[in-house]
Design a protein around this motif. Sequence first.
Motif: not given
Length: 157
Positions: A124-142
């Motif tokens: 699961d990725f979510m952007e951290k700010s308004w910047k396009p390159d701010s998306a980061r993994v927030i969760e790895i799950r089953e």
Amino acid sequence: MLVGKITAGLMSKTFMKGKMMIKRSILISMALVVLIMTTGCSGYMHGYTKSRARDQYLKVDEKTDNFGFKRIQYIIGFRKDAIRNFIEEKGLPDYIYEYKKDDEEGHKREGFIFYYLNEGKAYDFMEKSWKPDSARVIEIREFTEFEKSRFGILKTS
């Protein structure tokens, strides 16, 4: 004579307003060109096709060049290196799901989930700010039970 001065004054103000509108139009056009040049076609297509992709489980199939595969390409082009590096390391996901929700501070953020069926994992990725390159993994799950059912993964007892 007085009428001539008034008319000339009004005409020059109208002319100046027209010039300002032309300048404003040129500036807006230039800003759009710069935006397209910096984000490229992927950035444009990412935004243009976003509403079709949101809240849908899209199969990603490179061979058929389907919509899910195209969305991955647009995301890579728009979100840049972090996503590109992730996919180079893990390979293409089997499915993608895009969503929008509030973050911890109450800001609307875009997110997406990559599903890898062989692993049984969702990234699961979510952007951290308004910047396009701010998306980061927030969760790895089953996978959830719903996702297992959606992807046709049967439970073995």
